[in-house]
Write an enzyme that holds these catalytic residues in place. Structure first.
Site, short mmCIF file in Angstrom:
data_model
loop_
_atom_site.label_atom_id
_atom_site.label_comp_id
_atom_site.label_asym_id
_atom_site.label_seq_id
_atom_site.Cartn_x
_atom_site.Cartn_y
_atom_site.Cartn_z
N LEU A 100 0.78 -1.02 -0.16
CA LEU A 100 0.43 -0.36 0.26
C LEU A 100 0.65 0.94 -0.15
O LEU A 100 0.30 2.48 -0.80
CB LEU A 100 -1.12 0.38 1.24
CG LEU A 100 -1.85 -0.79 1.47
CD1 LEU A 100 -2.71 -1.40 2.75
CD2 LEU A 100 -2.63 -0.90 0.39
N GLY A 128 8.57 6.03 6.23
CA GLY A 128 10.13 5.45 6.98
C GLY A 128 10.58 4.68 8.22
O GLY A 128 11.09 4.71 7.67
N GLY A 163 8.81 2.25 8.16
CA GLY A 163 8.64 0.27 7.44
C GLY A 163 7.27 0.18 6.02
O GLY A 163 7.22 1.81 5.52
N VAL A 213 3.70 -0.66 4.08
CA VAL A 213 1.93 -1.20 4.61
C VAL A 213 1.93 -2.38 3.88
O VAL A 213 2.13 -1.81 2.78
CB VAL A 213 1.97 -0.25 4.92
CG1 VAL A 213 -0.14 -0.81 5.24
CG2 VAL A 213 2.09 0.15 5.99
N LYS A 235 2.00 -2.84 8.69
CA LYS A 235 2.91 -2.92 8.69
C LYS A 235 4.32 -3.10 9.08
O LYS A 235 4.40 -4.20 9.92
CB LYS A 235 2.47 -1.04 9.76
CG LYS A 235 4.26 -0.43 9.49
CD LYS A 235 3.77 0.66 10.57
CE LYS A 235 4.95 0.96 10.17
NZ LYS A 235 5.14 3.10 11.04
N ASP A 243 5.34 13.80 13.73
CA ASP A 243 5.75 13.58 12.25
C ASP A 243 4.44 13.87 11.95
O ASP A 243 3.72 12.94 10.73
CB ASP A 243 6.08 12.35 12.81
CG ASP A 243 6.88 12.05 10.45
OD1 ASP A 243 7.13 13.27 10.26
OD2 ASP A 243 6.85 11.72 10.21
#
Length: 410
Positions: free
Chosen positions: A124, A128, A130, A132, A146, A243
């Site tokens: 998908l 940053g 990993g 998904v 994830k 973030d």
């Protein structure tokens, strides 16, 4: 003519041997051989015995192999559980009131099957921390899985941190965590599946998202702000996202905003107002005060949200690629435009068309207040959420007079 038994027949006779002897029984033939005679080897019995013995050996070896393999698998999964922070997670859970009893622990096999062995067509997106994947569980429910990119101490801490934080969060505009898997080589998180991509993809769609009216932009901003305000003040322990950016705001099938990716987030003890930490974030969204001091506060999220709001209203990216070699910052460009009374020149055409002068000026002032260099001069996330909710209800006489009501509003 016979060695043992002779049986007369009409015009002839037949010979036979005693029980246990072998041969044709004739003196001038093969005669009768005693049972212990070496004249004939029992090949049939030998072959049957060897076959049975070989099969037994193969079956035994296979059973032993799978037994050893299963034992190794159990040990490796126990090793990965500890390596991926299983003990740390237990400690974190025990230290937080309420725990995470609702979190499901998935097995490696379940998630491998759900993602079709992590097939490339199930990806998908890349974050940053990993990759998904889209997963389909046995009950046909769709989830987002994830998978961390690396196995190192820093990644493990982020993974455990995300589990602990999300299991405490219960808000309709925050991506829900279903569970995790610790027994794989790399740690995995299982979220609710959010179907319509990121806010960034819709903002920067070349053809322009037809549903992205001013009212829908304000609604998404309001939903995001309310979720961040919840994290800052209503969660069991204050949470700073750290973030906030348009790629971390997901949209479901009715374009409801869902804040995601808490891998960089930090819990703030109730008696503290800030956390000293290594600077982490995304260029263009990063709070300059946090960048220089390393002191993370809830106003750092306010700054990042201000950038998202400017991005949402202008349709521009945080880092503007100029014709020259130098890149420009959206924040500086926006603040300068406010000072020069040229806000309407940088806003998205549709925003200007659908909004009233007073409404858009108030939105501009709100964004400007979020982007103050000093955190203490910025509003709280709760104040931002309240202001946005008020601006959503703002009705522009100009819009009504010209009939520019959005027909695509969700």
């Amino acid at each position: 003519m016979c060695e043992h038994n002779c049986i007369n027949t009409p015009g002839n006779f037949t010979c036979s041997c005693l029980k246990g002897y072998t041969g044709d029984g004739k003196k001038n033939g093969r005669g009768c051989n005693a049972p212990n005679s070496n004249s004939e080897f029992p090949w049939i019995k030998f072959s049957i015995g060897m076959g049975v013995g070989f099969i037994s050996l193969v079956v035994g070896a296979i059973l032993l192999y799978f037994c050893i393999k299963k034992r190794k698998l159990i040990k490796s999964r126990e090793k990965f559980f500890q390596q991926n922070g299983g003990l740390l997670l237990k400690q974190q859970i025990s230290s937080i009131k309420g725990g995470v009893e609702a979190t499901k622990i998935f097995t490696v096999d379940e998630l491998r099957k759900a993602t079709n062995n992590y097939a490339s067509d199930r990806i998908l997106g890349h974050g940053g921390n990993g990759i998904v994947y889209k997963g389909i569980l046995p009950d046909k429910s769709i989830v987002a899985i994830k998978k961390s990119k690396y196995v190192d101490e820093n990644q493990v801490e982020q993974f455990i941190n995300e589990v602990v934080i999300l299991t405490q969060v219960n808000h309709r505009n925050v991506v829900r965590l279903f569970g995790c898997c610790l027994e794989a080589e790399v740690p995995l998180l299982v979220y609710e599946y959010v179907s319509h991509g990121t806010l960034s993809e819709h903002i920067h769609n070349q053809n322009g998202a037809p549903w992205l009216s001013l009212q829908n932009r304000l609604r998404i901003a309001s939903e995001t702000a309310s979720s961040l305000a919840y994290l800052h003040s209503s969660a069991s322990m204050p949470i700073i996202h750290r973030d906030v950016k348009s790629t971390n705001i997901l949209l479901d099938d009715v374009y409801t905003a869902k804040v995601a990716d808490f891998g960089a987030s930090r819990l703030v003890p109730l008696e503290q107002t800030h956390v000293a930490t290594l600077v982490q974030g995304t260029l263009g969204y990063l709070d300059p005060e946090y960048l220089h001091t390393g002191q993370l506060t809830d106003r750092s999220d306010v700054y990042s949200f201000g950038v998202v709001l400017a991005e949402l209203l202008t349709g521009m990216k945080p880092i503007l690629r100029g014709t020259s070699d130098e890149d420009k910052c959206l924040v500086e460009y926006f603040v300068t435009s406010m000072k020069n009374n040229s806000l309407f020149q940088i806003l998205d055409d549709r925003v200007v068309r659908e909004g009233g002068v007073e409404q858009l000026q108030e939105i501009g002032e709100l964004i400007k207040s979020c982007l103050h260099l000093h955190g203490e001069d910025r509003p709280t996330m709760k104040e931002v959420a309240m202001e946005l909710e008020s601006l959503r209800k703002f009705t522009s006489p100009w819009t009504n007079a010209h009939g520019h009501e959005d027909q695509n509003e969700v």
